[in-house]
Design an enzyme around this catalytic site. Structure first.
Site, PDB file in Angstrom:
ATOM      1  CE1 TYR A 175      -3.222   2.846   0.374  1.00  0.00           C
ATOM      2  CE2 TYR A 175      -3.381   2.442   2.717  1.00  0.00           C
ATOM      3  CZ  TYR A 175      -3.767   3.151   1.603  1.00  0.00           C
ATOM      4  OH  TYR A 175      -4.681   4.161   1.726  1.00  0.00           O
ATOM      5  CB  CYS A 176       0.936   4.300   0.189  1.00  0.00           C
ATOM      6  SG  CYS A 176       1.527   6.008   0.135  1.00  0.00           S
ATOM      7  CG  LEU A 177       5.579   5.982   0.701  1.00  0.00           C
ATOM      8  CD1 LEU A 177       6.510   6.666   1.693  1.00  0.00           C
ATOM      9  CD2 LEU A 177       5.790   6.545  -0.680  1.00  0.00           C
TER      10      LEU A 177
END
Length: 564
Positions: free
Chosen positions: A294-296
């Site tokens: 998720y995300c980074l």
């Protein structure tokens, strides 16, 4: 040290970067008489349209507005804004906003990055002086003041004083104490089965008699606490996955402090993703893994997957990337805060502390959506005297984290500025992590209103990989679009699978070609996972692997998530 001290006054924004943008705009505008004539012509036209509207609405209060707010701008939605004199104020502001957009765009010779900065700064200043923020020009505040005999301002003062006191003493916002990790949120039953200096690995207890054979490993972003995916029971993605018969593991990152200043991207790869994969493989030997980032965390997982492919490590069954970018050539509005000058200034501030504070990150994200996250709250909490109800996602957002100096500097320089991952130049242990080597099927999710990872940027996963990609575009923003449980009203998504050899459309053409489907994307992901899973359900695994050196250490959510 001097730059770090200046950063305390500027909120982490580089004065040099701001002056470069202002100079670029002013000099090129001064050297463009055609642009200045165009702006004068537009100002005259907008003034004439505004005057026509004023005369028409003076004769007929139901006269149609001359200009409408931009999509998502709800400041003037209330019916009281549709009647003079307040409709005149709103119309005048919207015309002024439109003119400044013209003044800060398409200036000949100006760089695109400086155009974005100047336009953003103009929006911030305009939003500050919006008539909706003034108690004397906002009809909703006036009506509230009359109804309460002015007590709304008294209550607003109390709300402001409470917020300032809480911030000064390091206490969470009002209402956040009702969302405690391990009790109201992050409450899915499980055990911490592995711990090192950087992560705790949580294994969740099975909720079904039989489970799918291949486990799911979740790699959240280290910029946030992991339990964004395990909020309240009714909207917990982790709890929902367990209920569907998946064996789920999740990384909980340590909240670094000044002593962790030298942790690098390599450390996050080695002690984070790879250590978690090794632990899962120890607990479930011979099983392939559905890795989810998720995300980074998704960016880091993509790096790990490319590195594993280079080393012919075939433990990944699939790769799921949630609102995660791998090509940073178009990073969206977050790129406003990332250039060489700003990065040098930011490195000075992080060098002084050893980390990037949560306040600096939170301030940048709030400015990207100042109408929703700053001014609407000022109006509601301090001028209307009403408290914005605290919800689990808001409480999670206030449960902040930090970023180590070295890792964050490397991340911004190598990925955002140099775009090393998409260009095949990102090295992991001396070898390039090339995304085209990934052969595991990919499930990528973008969100329609994402200010952190714009969905057209997330869509570029198609361009840099040579494997099957299923792309989902869901309604909502960076967080709300992912936390989109089944049964949530007003949700929709688009989905399409692209296999090797298929003709790949541009992002805008893809969007137009896909019909929206009502509901949550979670069931579609579940169906995709089991289509790449083993055929038969199996008995649930033990919690940890005591006989192989991984006994359960403590109950979920563990200890790292409680660090402040």
């Amino acid at each position: 040290m001097s730059e770090a001290a200046i950063g305390q006054l500027t909120g982490g924004l580089s004065p040099a970067a701001a002056m470069l943008a202002i100079s670029d705009w002013a000099l090129h505008l001064a050297a463009a008489p055609g642009k200045r004539m165009e702006l004068g012509y537009k100002a005259a036209r907008k003034s004439a349209r505004l005057m026509t509207h004023l005369l028409a609405s003076a004769a007929d209060v139901a006269a149609a507005p001359a200009i409408l707010p931009l999509p998502g701008d709800n400041r003037f939605r209330h019916e009281s804004w549709q009647r003079p004199p307040f409709s005149w104020l709103a119309q005048g502001f919207l015309f002024q906003q439109q003119w400044w957009h013209n003044a800060t765009h398409e200036v000949p010779g100006m760089t695109e990055h400086h155009t974005d900065i100047i336009s953003f700064a103009a929006r911030q200043i305009l939003d500050m002086f919006s008539p909706s923020n003034n108690p004397f020009t906002n009809p909703e505040i006036i009506a509230r003041t009359v109804a309460t005999n002015g007590m709304n301002f008294v209550q607003g003062w109390r709300n402001w004083l409470d917020d300032v006191t809480r911030q000064a003493t390091g206490r969470p916002p009002a209402g956040a104490e009702n969302f405690r990790p391990g009790i109201e949120v992050a409450a899915t039953p499980g055990k911490v089965v592995y711990r090192n200096h950087l992560i705790e690995l949580i294994q969740y207890e099975p909720a079904t008699g039989k489970v799918h054979p291949e486990p799911v490993l979740i790699v959240p972003a280290w910029i946030m606490k992991y339990y964004i995916l395990d909020l309240s029971p009714e909207n917990s993605l982790i709890r929902w996955l367990v209920a569907q018969g998946h064996t789920v593991f999740a990384i909980s990152w340590r909240n670094p402090d000044a002593e962790d200043r030298d942790l690098s991207m390599q450390d996050y790869h080695r002690l984070g993703v790879m250590a978690a994969l090794d632990a899962v493989s120890t607990i479930l030997p011979g099983r392939r893994i559905h890795a989810t980032g998720y995300c980074l965390g998704g960016t880091l997982l993509a790096i790990a997957a490319a590195s594993m492919a280079q080393a012919r490590d075939a433990r990944l069954a699939t790769l799921t990337l949630l609102a995660a970018q791998v090509d940073f050539s178009e990073p969206g509005e977050l790129g406003l805060f990332i250039d060489s000058s700003q990065l040098h200034f930011l490195q000075s501030m992080m060098w002084n502390r050893g980390y990037l504070s949560a306040g600096q990150m939170g301030g940048a994200f709030q400015m990207l959506r100042s109408n929703d996250l700053i001014w609407s709250r000022v109006v509601r909490d301090y001028l209307m005297g009403e408290r914005t109800p605290m919800i689990d996602m808001m409480a999670w957002n206030a449960d902040s984290t930090r970023m180590p100096y070295r890792m964050h500097a490397e991340y911004l320089q190598r990925l955002y500025l140099d775009n090393e991952l998409a260009s095949g130049r990102f090295l992991v242990e001396g070898r390039p992590a090339i995304l085209q080597n990934i052969r595991a099927p990919i499930f990528a999710v973008g969100t329609e209103r994402d200010h952190v990872a714009p969905w057209p940027s997330v869509y570029k996963i198609h361009h840099v990989t040579d494997t099957e990609v299923t792309f989902v575009l869901t309604s909502g923003g960076h967080n709300a679009g992912i936390v989109s449980e089944p049964g949530h009203p007003h949700r929709h998504y688009r989905i399409h699978s692209c296999r090797l050899g298929d003709c790949l459309p541009m992002a805008c053409d893809w969007h137009q070609a896909q019909e929206p489907r009502q509901g949550s994307w979670w069931p579609a992901w579940h169906d995709w996972l089991i289509s790449h899973d083993g055929d038969e359900l199996v008995d649930p695994p033990t919690m940890g692997a005591p006989d192989r050196g991984l006994p359960p250490l403590c109950d979920a959510p563990g200890t790292y998530v409680l660090q402040h």
